[in-house]
Design a protein around this motif. Sequence first.
Motif, PDB file in Angstrom:
ATOM      1  N   ALA A  78       0.933  -1.076  -0.175  1.00 11.87           N
ATOM      2  CA  ALA A  78       0.070   0.266   0.414  1.00 11.87           C
ATOM      3  C   ALA A  78       0.953   1.167   0.021  1.00 11.87           C
ATOM      4  CB  ALA A  78      -0.734  -0.194   1.025  1.00 11.87           C
ATOM      5  N   ALA A  79       1.996   1.011   0.904  1.00 12.86           N
ATOM      6  CA  ALA A  79       2.637   2.373   0.600  1.00 12.86           C
ATOM      7  C   ALA A  79       3.899   2.893  -0.506  1.00 12.86           C
ATOM      8  CB  ALA A  79       4.143   2.319   1.679  1.00 12.86           C
ATOM      9  N   LEU A  80       3.642   1.577  -1.720  1.00  7.84           N
ATOM     10  CA  LEU A  80       4.735   1.518  -2.697  1.00  7.84           C
ATOM     11  C   LEU A  80       3.035   1.947  -3.618  1.00  7.84           C
ATOM     12  CD1 LEU A  80       7.015   1.332  -5.014  1.00  7.84           C
ATOM     13  CD2 LEU A  80       5.947  -0.965  -4.826  1.00  7.84           C
ATOM     14  N   ILE A  81       2.237   2.026  -3.658  1.00  9.30           N
ATOM     15  CA  ILE A  81       1.330   2.117  -4.559  1.00  9.30           C
ATOM     16  C   ILE A  81       0.954   4.132  -3.830  1.00  9.30           C
ATOM     17  CG2 ILE A  81      -1.785   1.944  -5.153  1.00  9.30           C
ATOM     18  CD1 ILE A  81      -1.089  -0.645  -4.290  1.00  9.30           C
ATOM     19  N   GLY A  82       0.705   4.260  -2.755  1.00 10.62           N
ATOM     20  CA  GLY A  82       0.317   5.258  -2.569  1.00 10.62           C
ATOM     21  C   GLY A  82       1.448   6.262  -2.645  1.00 10.62           C
ATOM     22  N   ARG A  83       3.274   5.629  -2.932  1.00  9.31           N
ATOM     23  CA  ARG A  83       4.187   6.664  -3.430  1.00  9.31           C
ATOM     24  C   ARG A  83       3.983   7.173  -5.223  1.00  9.31           C
ATOM     25  NH1 ARG A  83       9.412   7.649  -2.539  1.00  9.31           N
ATOM     26  NH2 ARG A  83       8.634   7.992  -0.390  1.00  9.31           N
ATOM     27  N   TRP A  84       3.610   6.209  -5.611  1.00  9.01           N
ATOM     28  CA  TRP A  84       3.049   6.425  -7.219  1.00  9.01           C
ATOM     29  C   TRP A  84       1.710   7.071  -7.298  1.00  9.01           C
ATOM     30  CZ3 TRP A  84       6.341   6.103 -11.319  1.00  9.01           C
ATOM     31  CH2 TRP A  84       7.568   5.347 -10.730  1.00  9.01           C
ATOM     32  N   TYR A  85       1.233   6.842  -6.663  1.00 11.86           N
ATOM     33  CA  TYR A  85      -0.102   7.570  -6.550  1.00 11.86           C
ATOM     34  C   TYR A  85       0.464   9.368  -6.705  1.00 11.86           C
ATOM     35  CZ  TYR A  85      -4.979   9.534  -5.464  1.00 11.86           C
ATOM     36  OH  TYR A  85      -6.227  10.446  -6.135  1.00 11.86           O
ATOM     37  N   GLY A  86       1.223   9.321  -5.628  1.00 17.90           N
ATOM     38  CA  GLY A  86       1.037  10.673  -5.194  1.00 17.90           C
ATOM     39  C   GLY A  86       2.703  11.124  -6.418  1.00 17.90           C
ATOM     40  N   LEU A  87       3.805  10.297  -6.364  1.00 15.81           N
ATOM     41  CA  LEU A  87       4.681  11.169  -7.887  1.00 15.81           C
ATOM     42  C   LEU A  87       3.429  11.369  -9.274  1.00 15.81           C
ATOM     43  CD1 LEU A  87       6.881   8.602  -7.642  1.00 15.81           C
ATOM     44  CD2 LEU A  87       7.028  10.629  -7.079  1.00 15.81           C
ATOM     45  N   LEU A  88       2.536  10.516  -9.364  1.00 17.64           N
ATOM     46  CA  LEU A  88       2.074  10.531 -10.694  1.00 17.64           C
ATOM     47  C   LEU A  88       0.968  11.788 -10.873  1.00 17.64           C
ATOM     48  CD1 LEU A  88       1.284   6.704 -11.741  1.00 17.64           C
ATOM     49  CD2 LEU A  88       2.847   8.463 -12.477  1.00 17.64           C
ATOM     50  N   SER A  89       0.093  12.121  -9.785  1.00 11.05           N
ATOM     51  CA  SER A  89      -0.752  13.359 -10.013  1.00 11.05           C
ATOM     52  C   SER A  89      -1.203  14.062  -7.923  1.00 11.05           C
ATOM     53  CB  SER A  89      -2.473  12.217 -10.171  1.00 11.05           C
ATOM     54  OG  SER A  89      -2.835  10.993  -8.678  1.00 11.05           O
ATOM     55  N   ASP A  90      -0.225  13.677  -7.389  1.00  9.56           N
ATOM     56  CA  ASP A  90      -0.280  14.409  -6.243  1.00  9.56           C
ATOM     57  C   ASP A  90      -1.556  14.153  -5.129  1.00  9.56           C
ATOM     58  OD1 ASP A  90       0.860  16.034  -3.732  1.00  9.56           O
ATOM     59  OD2 ASP A  90       0.274  17.835  -4.482  1.00  9.56           O
ATOM     60  N   TYR A  91      -1.741  12.607  -5.561  1.00 11.15           N
ATOM     61  CA  TYR A  91      -2.897  11.832  -5.156  1.00 11.15           C
ATOM     62  C   TYR A  91      -4.345  12.792  -5.080  1.00 11.15           C
ATOM     63  CZ  TYR A  91       0.900  10.678  -1.572  1.00 11.15           C
ATOM     64  OH  TYR A  91       1.727  10.218  -0.731  1.00 11.15           O
ATOM     65  N   GLY A  92      -4.500  12.813  -6.702  1.00  3.19           N
ATOM     66  CA  GLY A  92      -5.636  13.138  -8.045  1.00  3.19           C
ATOM     67  C   GLY A  92      -5.793  14.520  -7.635  1.00  3.19           C
ATOM     68  N   LEU A  93      -4.588  15.228  -6.771  1.00  2.37           N
ATOM     69  CA  LEU A  93      -4.985  16.942  -6.647  1.00  2.37           C
ATOM     70  C   LEU A  93      -4.047  17.774  -7.735  1.00  2.37           C
ATOM     71  CD1 LEU A  93      -4.805  17.620  -3.052  1.00  2.37           C
ATOM     72  CD2 LEU A  93      -6.581  17.684  -4.303  1.00  2.37           C
ATOM     73  N   SER A  94      -2.829  17.558  -8.549  1.00  5.33           N
ATOM     74  CA  SER A  94      -2.287  17.753  -9.465  1.00  5.33           C
ATOM     75  C   SER A  94      -2.919  17.992 -10.978  1.00  5.33           C
ATOM     76  CB  SER A  94      -1.024  17.508 -10.273  1.00  5.33           C
ATOM     77  OG  SER A  94      -0.179  18.236 -10.883  1.00  5.33           O
ATOM     78  N   LEU A  95      -2.972  18.873 -11.713  1.00  6.95           N
ATOM     79  CA  LEU A  95      -3.525  19.557 -13.072  1.00  6.95           C
ATOM     80  C   LEU A  95      -2.831  19.107 -14.345  1.00  6.95           C
ATOM     81  CD1 LEU A  95      -6.260  22.082 -12.825  1.00  6.95           C
ATOM     82  CD2 LEU A  95      -6.784  19.377 -13.043  1.00  6.95           C
ATOM     83  N   TRP A  96      -1.275  19.623 -13.538  1.00  3.54           N
ATOM     84  CA  TRP A  96      -0.617  19.531 -14.783  1.00  3.54           C
ATOM     85  C   TRP A  96       0.550  17.770 -14.534  1.00  3.54           C
ATOM     86  CZ3 TRP A  96       5.111  18.905 -13.019  1.00  3.54           C
ATOM     87  CH2 TRP A  96       4.754  19.250 -11.770  1.00  3.54           C
ATOM     88  N   ARG A  97       0.339  17.406 -13.595  1.00  4.71           N
ATOM     89  CA  ARG A  97       1.152  16.365 -13.392  1.00  4.71           C
ATOM     90  C   ARG A  97       0.989  15.265 -14.149  1.00  4.71           C
ATOM     91  NH1 ARG A  97       3.722  14.960  -7.252  1.00  4.71           N
ATOM     92  NH2 ARG A  97       3.526  16.762  -7.299  1.00  4.71           N
ATOM     93  N   PRO A  98      -0.087  14.640 -14.156  1.00  9.33           N
ATOM     94  CA  PRO A  98       0.119  13.780 -15.065  1.00  9.33           C
ATOM     95  C   PRO A  98       0.177  13.783 -16.666  1.00  9.33           C
ATOM     96  CG  PRO A  98      -2.088  14.087 -13.478  1.00  9.33           C
ATOM     97  CD  PRO A  98      -0.907  14.853 -13.386  1.00  9.33           C
ATOM     98  N   TRP A  99       0.091  14.797 -17.650  1.00 11.39           N
ATOM     99  CA  TRP A  99       0.498  15.518 -18.174  1.00 11.39           C
ATOM    100  C   TRP A  99       1.937  15.437 -18.646  1.00 11.39           C
ATOM    101  CZ3 TRP A  99      -2.487  15.304 -22.625  1.00 11.39           C
ATOM    102  CH2 TRP A  99      -4.419  15.234 -22.317  1.00 11.39           C
ATOM    103  N   ALA A 100       2.185  16.241 -17.627  1.00  8.56           N
ATOM    104  CA  ALA A 100       4.537  15.740 -17.548  1.00  8.56           C
ATOM    105  C   ALA A 100       4.332  14.548 -17.777  1.00  8.56           C
ATOM    106  CB  ALA A 100       4.746  16.664 -16.378  1.00  8.56           C
ATOM    107  N   TRP A 101       4.162  14.012 -16.686  1.00  7.96           N
ATOM    108  CA  TRP A 101       4.123  12.282 -17.114  1.00  7.96           C
ATOM    109  C   TRP A 101       4.607  11.955 -18.683  1.00  7.96           C
ATOM    110  CZ3 TRP A 101       7.179   9.025 -14.514  1.00  7.96           C
ATOM    111  CH2 TRP A 101       7.046   9.102 -12.387  1.00  7.96           C
ATOM    112  N   TRP A 102       2.686  12.115 -19.087  1.00 10.09           N
ATOM    113  CA  TRP A 102       2.600  11.511 -20.655  1.00 10.09           C
ATOM    114  C   TRP A 102       4.035  12.198 -21.527  1.00 10.09           C
ATOM    115  CZ3 TRP A 102       0.879  14.655 -25.020  1.00 10.09           C
ATOM    116  CH2 TRP A 102       0.415  13.385 -25.919  1.00 10.09           C
TER     117      TRP A 102
END
Length: 209
Positions: A78-102
């Motif tokens: 769960a900690a690993l999944i949570g860490r990636w959730y934070g990295l990819l989208s700031d826990y569902g709050l970042s509008l730009w981070r998913p596009w940067a990863w894309w």
Amino acid sequence: MDLQASSTIELEYVDIGDSVPASLERLDPIARARDLSARWRALKRLAEQGRHHYYTALFARNEMRAREPLDRQQRPVAALIGRWYGLLSDYGLSLWRPWAWWGGTLAICFALFWAFHVLFLPLGHPIFACHSDSELTGFSPWSALLLSLRQGSVFGNLASLPGTGWITECLYGKHLPGIVMVLAGLQTAFSALLLFLFGLAVRNHFRVR
């Protein structure tokens, strides 16, 4: 963090802050994580009662961040999944981070698609040209870019439509290497995940109540 409030509080006017209370500084990391996450959870419930959707998501993010030391010890998956959730989208709050990863994924896959083109080239064939058995001619880096865009576009994936087979044929000839098929599938799946996370961020930002 020390917030006295009723369920009718106007959270827009509250300065929450991210600092750790002095009373928690003396605790060990696990005890501090347990205490901090409980405080954020209480704030999350307060926001839920007031139907503040954005603040519910914000406090949920802070709760997950506060719980991370505890999760690493008790629930490593769960900690690993949570860490990636934070990295990819700031826990569902970042509008730009998913596009940067894309965008980063697009560039990496473009480079890999073209590298595999060079790797599987027939001997003596120019690396910047198509190596199809047909009469196709083309610029192989351009085809690699189109392939990366095609796989990353998710809904616009044209792989199954007629008239687009020349993209992979230019790069790899008649027989598509298995490693390229795997990479293309992974890129599409990862892009779909990023699209979902972007949609979640839009929902969290614009569904205020």
